[in-house]
Design a protein around this motif. Structure first.
Motif, mmCIF file in Angstrom:
data_model
loop_
_atom_site.group_PDB
_atom_site.id
_atom_site.type_symbol
_atom_site.label_atom_id
_atom_site.label_comp_id
_atom_site.label_asym_id
_atom_site.label_seq_id
_atom_site.Cartn_x
_atom_site.Cartn_y
_atom_site.Cartn_z
ATOM 1 N N MET A 45 -13.491 6.053 13.833
ATOM 2 C CA MET A 45 -15.142 5.829 13.391
ATOM 3 C C MET A 45 -15.609 4.562 13.806
ATOM 4 S SD MET A 45 -15.504 8.078 9.848
ATOM 5 C CE MET A 45 -17.139 8.176 9.741
ATOM 6 N N GLY A 46 -14.743 3.592 14.148
ATOM 7 C CA GLY A 46 -15.414 2.416 14.545
ATOM 8 C C GLY A 46 -15.088 1.045 13.335
ATOM 9 N N LYS A 47 -14.610 1.897 12.385
ATOM 10 C CA LYS A 47 -14.385 0.689 11.432
ATOM 11 C C LYS A 47 -13.143 -0.030 11.426
ATOM 12 C CE LYS A 47 -16.611 4.348 8.491
ATOM 13 N NZ LYS A 47 -18.138 3.974 8.703
ATOM 14 N N GLU A 48 -13.099 -1.293 10.643
ATOM 15 C CA GLU A 48 -11.930 -2.172 10.804
ATOM 16 C C GLU A 48 -11.038 -1.591 9.481
ATOM 17 O OE1 GLU A 48 -11.681 -6.698 10.317
ATOM 18 O OE2 GLU A 48 -13.236 -5.956 11.708
ATOM 19 N N VAL A 49 -10.115 -1.369 9.742
ATOM 20 C CA VAL A 49 -9.157 -0.629 8.494
ATOM 21 C C VAL A 49 -7.974 -1.800 8.490
ATOM 22 C CG1 VAL A 49 -7.748 1.118 7.763
ATOM 23 C CG2 VAL A 49 -9.702 1.546 9.228
ATOM 24 N N ILE A 50 -7.762 -1.994 7.008
ATOM 25 C CA ILE A 50 -6.750 -2.740 6.736
ATOM 26 C C ILE A 50 -5.736 -1.793 5.654
ATOM 27 C CG2 ILE A 50 -5.895 -4.699 5.074
ATOM 28 C CD1 ILE A 50 -8.891 -5.979 5.688
ATOM 29 N N LEU A 51 -4.409 -1.833 6.204
ATOM 30 C CA LEU A 51 -3.647 -0.912 5.398
ATOM 31 C C LEU A 51 -2.653 -1.977 4.940
ATOM 32 C CD1 LEU A 51 -2.404 1.263 8.661
ATOM 33 C CD2 LEU A 51 -3.893 1.990 6.665
ATOM 34 N N TYR A 52 -2.944 -1.665 3.298
ATOM 35 C CA TYR A 52 -2.061 -2.326 2.226
ATOM 36 C C TYR A 52 -0.958 -1.941 1.918
ATOM 37 C CZ TYR A 52 -0.997 -4.834 -1.851
ATOM 38 O OH TYR A 52 -0.159 -5.471 -3.072
ATOM 39 N N GLY A 53 0.210 -2.570 1.992
ATOM 40 C CA GLY A 53 1.516 -1.911 1.112
ATOM 41 C C GLY A 53 2.152 -3.156 1.059
ATOM 42 N N GLU A 54 2.670 -3.502 -0.255
ATOM 43 C CA GLU A 54 3.288 -4.735 -0.484
ATOM 44 C C GLU A 54 4.885 -4.579 -0.194
ATOM 45 O OE1 GLU A 54 2.507 -5.090 -4.816
ATOM 46 O OE2 GLU A 54 4.576 -4.197 -5.200
ATOM 47 N N GLU A 55 5.203 -3.209 -0.017
ATOM 48 C CA GLU A 55 6.873 -3.151 -0.006
ATOM 49 C C GLU A 55 7.078 -2.967 1.552
ATOM 50 O OE1 GLU A 55 6.753 0.174 -2.719
ATOM 51 O OE2 GLU A 55 7.962 -1.013 -4.093
ATOM 52 N N PRO A 56 8.202 -3.147 1.861
ATOM 53 C CA PRO A 56 8.792 -2.796 3.341
ATOM 54 C C PRO A 56 8.858 -1.069 3.102
ATOM 55 C CG PRO A 56 10.591 -3.916 1.941
ATOM 56 C CD PRO A 56 9.464 -3.694 1.360
ATOM 57 N N ILE A 57 8.364 -0.632 4.222
ATOM 58 C CA ILE A 57 8.446 0.823 4.359
ATOM 59 C C ILE A 57 9.886 1.433 4.465
ATOM 60 C CG2 ILE A 57 7.469 2.911 5.751
ATOM 61 C CD1 ILE A 57 5.343 1.317 4.073
ATOM 62 N N SER A 58 10.070 2.277 3.723
ATOM 63 C CA SER A 58 11.266 3.036 3.854
ATOM 64 C C SER A 58 11.590 3.426 5.360
ATOM 65 C CB SER A 58 11.528 4.229 3.189
ATOM 66 O OG SER A 58 12.441 4.975 3.529
ATOM 67 N N TYR A 59 12.900 3.217 5.745
ATOM 68 C CA TYR A 59 13.266 3.597 7.383
ATOM 69 C C TYR A 59 12.837 5.350 7.354
ATOM 70 C CZ TYR A 59 17.510 6.180 5.921
ATOM 71 O OH TYR A 59 18.424 6.924 5.383
#
Ligand code: 5GP
Ligand code: MN
Length: 326
Positions: A45-59
């Motif tokens: 939609m043309g927005k700037e998106v910040i994806l927050y996640g403090e932990e490492p993502i599980s494989y």
């Protein structure tokens, strides 16, 4: 939650230029799928998106498009126009960034957990919805937004994860309608299921082997408990995320009404509980121990130095009466 609030949420999202998306700690398929799916939709939609996640993502979830874009620090308040939390039933599950994130105004919560503990400024919470992923699809339609193949892939993963492949009681005709719309975007169900379910490492299978040997059955077969100790993780070299879906094995016993998995992870004891049908509400038990969840899927954590055996005894004492005469 009223439709009025939902239209307010739609208005805010339409107007926002920069949005931060968050989910709960130790994120599962619905958490990541709905967070990343909405991320794709808002970005398109043309927005700037910040994806927050403090932990490492599980494989286990590395296959989801854009997983690698997750940032570990919450954004500064002045950098974003709104924050949206997805699939998080309790502010404490936002993790270390909780306080900083909740300062962002407006903070919107989109969730489907039974016993959702209200937080943030605006909420769209529908207890009993199959997944947050299918709510995000509805939101995309209200926004009049395009759902790309990548977004559909993430949302479909969310739905398959939280419905146990369309098996759980929360699955409705609407769930299938939305899943169908996502498949129409080109998502291949066999590919997603393969990534989610046929991706064991050898250490994960070895962990399953030892964990299944701990199976205890009570209440004339209606209650089944399995345990994963630190020693078992050390022995097999398995990852803490590897116990995900193990709970389905005791749950799969024909006579079982309630199943529990007790696991020793990061110096704490985690409990996952599942029940079948309407008779046994495991969320009630989880809440007794400061946890939460849904009627048929709930969990809690013990962080005060309790041993796995002590936790097992506490949980057992609550679950046995629950399955009595059911
Ligand atoms: P799982 O057994 O898959 O870890 O969790 C099942 C459900 O229980 C999750 O969707 C989540 O809603 C809830 N849950 C699990 N652990 C916790 C916890 O420590 N606190 C709360 N509030 N809910 C939990
Ligand atoms: Mn969910």
């Amino acid at each position: 939650m009223t439709a009025g609030n939902l239209s307010e949420i739609v208005k805010i999202i339409r107007a926002a230029r920069r949005v931060v998306l968050v989910t709960h700690t130790f994120p599962d398929g619905d958490a990541l799928g709905s967070q990343l799916g909405l991320g794709h939709i808002l970005q398109d939609m043309g927005k700037e998106v910040i994806l927050y996640g403090e932990e490492p993502i599980s494989y286990l979830y590395e296959f989801l498009p854009c997983c690698a874009r997750m940032v570990k620090e919450p954004p500064r308040l002045e950098v974003v126009d709104c924050a949206i939390s997805l699939d998080c039933g309790d502010r404490f599950r936002l993790g270390k960034g909780e306080e900083q994130l909740l300062k962002i105004k407006p903070f919107i919560a989109i969730d489907h957990h039974a016993g959702h503990q209200d937080f943030g400024d605006l909420r769209w919470v529908v207890e009993g919805r199959a997944s947050t992923g299918d709510m995000v699809y509805d939101l995309s339609q209200l926004l009049g937004a395009e759902v790309s193949y990548e977004a559909a892939y993430c949302l479909y993963t969310a739905i398959v994860s939280d419905t146990g492949s369309f098996k759980y009681a929360s699955t409705t005709a609407d769930t299938f309608r939305i899943a169908g719309a996502l498949l129409a975007k080109g998502v291949k169900p066999a590919e997603v299921s393969g990534k989610l379910f046929d991706n064991f490492t050898e250490s994960r299978l070895q962990l399953l082997q030892v964990v299944l040997s701990t199976l205890e059955i009570y209440g004339d077969g209606r209650l089944a408990i399995i345990s994963a100790t630190k020693k078992m993780f050390d022995l097999t070299g398995a990852d803490k995320a590897d116990t995900e879906t193990f709970i389905n094995y005791p749950r799969s016993l024909a006579k079982v009404r309630v199943a529990a998995l007790i696991k020793e992870i990061d110096g704490a004891i985690g409990v996952s509980m599942r029940s079948k049908g309407d008779d046994c509400d495991v969320a009630v038990v989880a809440r007794k121990f400061n946890g939460g969840g849904h009627r048929n899927a709930a969990g809690c954590k013990f962080r005060d130095g309790e041993t796995l055996h002590e936790v097992r005894d506490l949980i057992f004492a609550e679950l046995l009466p629950l399955v009595h005469d059911k």
